[in-house]
Design a protein around this motif. Structure first.
Motif, PDB file in Angstrom:
ATOM      1  N   LEU A  52     -29.149  29.490 -75.422  1.00  0.00           N
ATOM      2  CA  LEU A  52     -28.010  29.663 -74.525  1.00  0.00           C
ATOM      3  C   LEU A  52     -26.709  29.733 -75.321  1.00  0.00           C
ATOM      4  N   LYS A  53     -26.552  28.797 -76.245  1.00  0.00           N
ATOM      5  CA  LYS A  53     -25.340  28.765 -77.069  1.00  0.00           C
ATOM      6  C   LYS A  53     -25.259  29.987 -77.970  1.00  0.00           C
ATOM      7  N   ASN A  54     -26.384  30.366 -78.581  1.00  0.00           N
ATOM      8  CA  ASN A  54     -26.390  31.520 -79.474  1.00  0.00           C
ATOM      9  C   ASN A  54     -25.943  32.784 -78.747  1.00  0.00           C
ATOM     10  N   ASN A  55     -26.339  32.903 -77.485  1.00  0.00           N
ATOM     11  CA  ASN A  55     -25.997  34.092 -76.708  1.00  0.00           C
ATOM     12  C   ASN A  55     -24.664  33.960 -75.970  1.00  0.00           C
ATOM     13  N   GLY A  56     -23.995  32.812 -76.140  1.00  0.00           N
ATOM     14  CA  GLY A  56     -22.678  32.632 -75.534  1.00  0.00           C
ATOM     15  C   GLY A  56     -22.704  32.519 -74.035  1.00  0.00           C
ATOM     16  N   ILE A  57     -23.805  31.990 -73.488  1.00  0.00           N
ATOM     17  CA  ILE A  57     -23.884  31.881 -72.030  1.00  0.00           C
ATOM     18  C   ILE A  57     -24.129  30.449 -71.557  1.00  0.00           C
ATOM     19  N   ASP A  58     -24.000  29.472 -72.467  1.00  0.00           N
ATOM     20  CA  ASP A  58     -24.130  28.082 -72.035  1.00  0.00           C
ATOM     21  C   ASP A  58     -22.928  27.722 -71.165  1.00  0.00           C
ATOM     22  N   GLY A  59     -23.177  26.929 -70.154  1.00  0.00           N
ATOM     23  CA  GLY A  59     -22.102  26.559 -69.246  1.00  0.00           C
ATOM     24  C   GLY A  59     -21.935  27.510 -68.078  1.00  0.00           C
ATOM     25  N   GLY A  60     -22.669  28.619 -68.083  1.00  0.00           N
ATOM     26  CA  GLY A  60     -22.572  29.576 -66.995  1.00  0.00           C
ATOM     27  C   GLY A  60     -23.377  29.140 -65.787  1.00  0.00           C
ATOM     28  N   ALA A  61     -23.277  29.914 -64.728  1.00  0.00           N
ATOM     29  CA  ALA A  61     -23.997  29.609 -63.492  1.00  0.00           C
ATOM     30  C   ALA A  61     -25.497  29.635 -63.728  1.00  0.00           C
ATOM     31  N   ILE A  62     -26.201  28.682 -63.141  1.00  0.00           N
ATOM     32  CA  ILE A  62     -27.644  28.547 -63.333  1.00  0.00           C
ATOM     33  C   ILE A  62     -28.373  29.011 -62.077  1.00  0.00           C
ATOM     34  N   SER A  63     -29.360  29.871 -62.304  1.00  0.00           N
ATOM     35  CA  SER A  63     -30.269  30.257 -61.231  1.00  0.00           C
ATOM     36  C   SER A  63     -31.512  29.387 -61.354  1.00  0.00           C
ATOM     37  N   GLU A  64     -31.856  28.655 -60.316  1.00  0.00           N
ATOM     38  CA  GLU A  64     -32.987  27.729 -60.385  1.00  0.00           C
ATOM     39  C   GLU A  64     -33.879  27.899 -59.164  1.00  0.00           C
ATOM     40  N   ARG A  65     -35.189  27.903 -59.416  1.00  0.00           N
ATOM     41  CA  ARG A  65     -36.129  27.928 -58.304  1.00  0.00           C
ATOM     42  C   ARG A  65     -37.375  27.119 -58.662  1.00  0.00           C
ATOM     43  N   SER A  66     -37.975  26.545 -57.647  1.00  0.00           N
ATOM     44  CA  SER A  66     -39.201  25.767 -57.818  1.00  0.00           C
ATOM     45  C   SER A  66     -40.362  26.539 -57.220  1.00  0.00           C
ATOM     46  N   ILE A  67     -41.526  26.442 -57.857  1.00  0.00           N
ATOM     47  CA  ILE A  67     -42.705  27.203 -57.431  1.00  0.00           C
ATOM     48  C   ILE A  67     -43.913  26.268 -57.425  1.00  0.00           C
ATOM     49  N   ASP A  68     -44.601  26.196 -56.317  1.00  0.00           N
ATOM     50  CA  ASP A  68     -45.825  25.391 -56.221  1.00  0.00           C
ATOM     51  C   ASP A  68     -46.768  26.078 -55.232  1.00  0.00           C
ATOM     52  N   ILE A  69     -47.213  27.251 -55.617  1.00  0.00           N
ATOM     53  CA  ILE A  69     -48.056  28.077 -54.740  1.00  0.00           C
ATOM     54  C   ILE A  69     -49.434  27.463 -54.550  1.00  0.00           C
ATOM     55  N   ASP A  70     -50.033  27.016 -55.647  1.00  0.00           N
ATOM     56  CA  ASP A  70     -51.372  26.418 -55.596  1.00  0.00           C
ATOM     57  C   ASP A  70     -51.229  24.901 -55.583  1.00  0.00           C
ATOM     58  N   LYS A  71     -51.444  24.294 -54.448  1.00  0.00           N
ATOM     59  CA  LYS A  71     -51.274  22.849 -54.315  1.00  0.00           C
ATOM     60  C   LYS A  71     -52.399  22.061 -54.976  1.00  0.00           C
TER      61      LYS A  71
END
Length: 291
Positions: free
Chosen positions: A208-227
């Protein structure tokens, strides 16, 4: 497994070879790699195709990597070429320690292979990617640091950044990086290894730091299709100016390729998540990137 390996070189219905072993000589050493082309390659004769270089894990062969990951199926759907290189003594020079600097020149081999691929196949040079499992994943991150002018993005499974890498590459070029990692991995620790490699979280932060995008907006999702598979997935991603960095954390996941069939190599590999198909997740991520 051995009986299946003999079936790898496959002919399509039109008799065009779609998986073929290729060879080259690098530093007086004969090296080999398998090239898989999707069926569309034979019909779309004016089209250039993206390439994913898929590096095998330590102790594996490139043929076993092809069988285990089953990335060819995703290549058929996504219309990209998959290349499975073979490491010397079934390993890669990931440079986890200073003594590995003088080991096999796998970076040079990768460069030579990409040149030859461009000569032999209709490769889109702006859409060349790398992925890998375990040692192949470590090496993919070394490729990201040393060949960002050739590779648009990498996605690694069960691997993080060697701690030697930042000192050797104070500012690698901008490149997309995805980590897919199980928290219960007993082969490569999610928490990292002192003097060896970063934790999955610290490795993610490094890119993230190397690409200069640390601190930016985070897209987050959780996945639990197979219980019933015993795992849950959290997918974090940040992007800026066409470059993304993602961390896919598999709670209770082992040292395995999500969505793959069980692969017994005599190690405590742990659970394989059925919540995601690693190939689909990897292709979705990589395909967004261009040089």
């Amino acid at each position: 497994m051995k009986s299946l390996i003999s079936l790898i070189i496959v002919l399509s219905a039109s008799t065009n070879v779609i998986a073929q072993e290729q060879r080259l000589v690098h530093q007086d050493v004969k090296r080999k790699y398998i090239v898989y082309t999707p069926p569309a390659y034979a019909s779309l004769v004016q089209q250039q195709f993206p390439v994913i270089v898929n590096y095998h894990g330590g102790g594996m062969t490139n043929r076993e990597q092809m069988l285990y990951t089953q990335m060819n199926r995703m290549a058929d759907r996504g219309n990209f070429i998959v290349v499975y290189p073979q490491g010397i003594k079934q390993d890669w020079n990931v440079n986890l320690g200073k003594d590995e600097k003088d080991a096999s020149d796998d970076i040079g081999f990768t460069e030579a292979m990409l040149v030859k691929l461009g000569q032999d196949y209709r490769v889109d040079p702006r859409r060349v990617y790398a992925t890998g499992l375990s040692r192949g994943g470590f090496f993919s991150l070394r490729v990201a640091a040393e060949l960002p002018h050739l590779i648009a993005a990498v996605a690694v499974v069960g691997a993080t950044t060697p701690q030697t890498l930042p000192a050797q590459h104070s500012k690698p070029g901008k490149i997309g990086v995805m980590h897919i990692f199980g928290t219960a991995d007993q082969v490569v620790a999610f928490e990292g290894k002192k003097g060896g490699y970063f934790s999955a979280t610290d490795s993610h932060q490094y890119w993230l730091k190397n690409n200069g995008i640390d601190g930016g907006a985070i897209s987050e999702r959780s996945i639990d299709i197979d219980k019933r598979d015993g795992t849950e997935v959290t997918h974090l991603e940040q992007s800026r100016e066409g470059v993304s960095v993602a961390l896919v954390t598999i709670k209770n996941g082992g040292h395995t390729w999500p969505g793959a069939d069980a692969f017994n190599v005599g190690l405590p590999l742990g659970l394989t998540s059925r919540d995601i198909d690693a190939n689909a997740v990897i292709w979705e991520f990589l395909s967004k990137h261009r040089k």
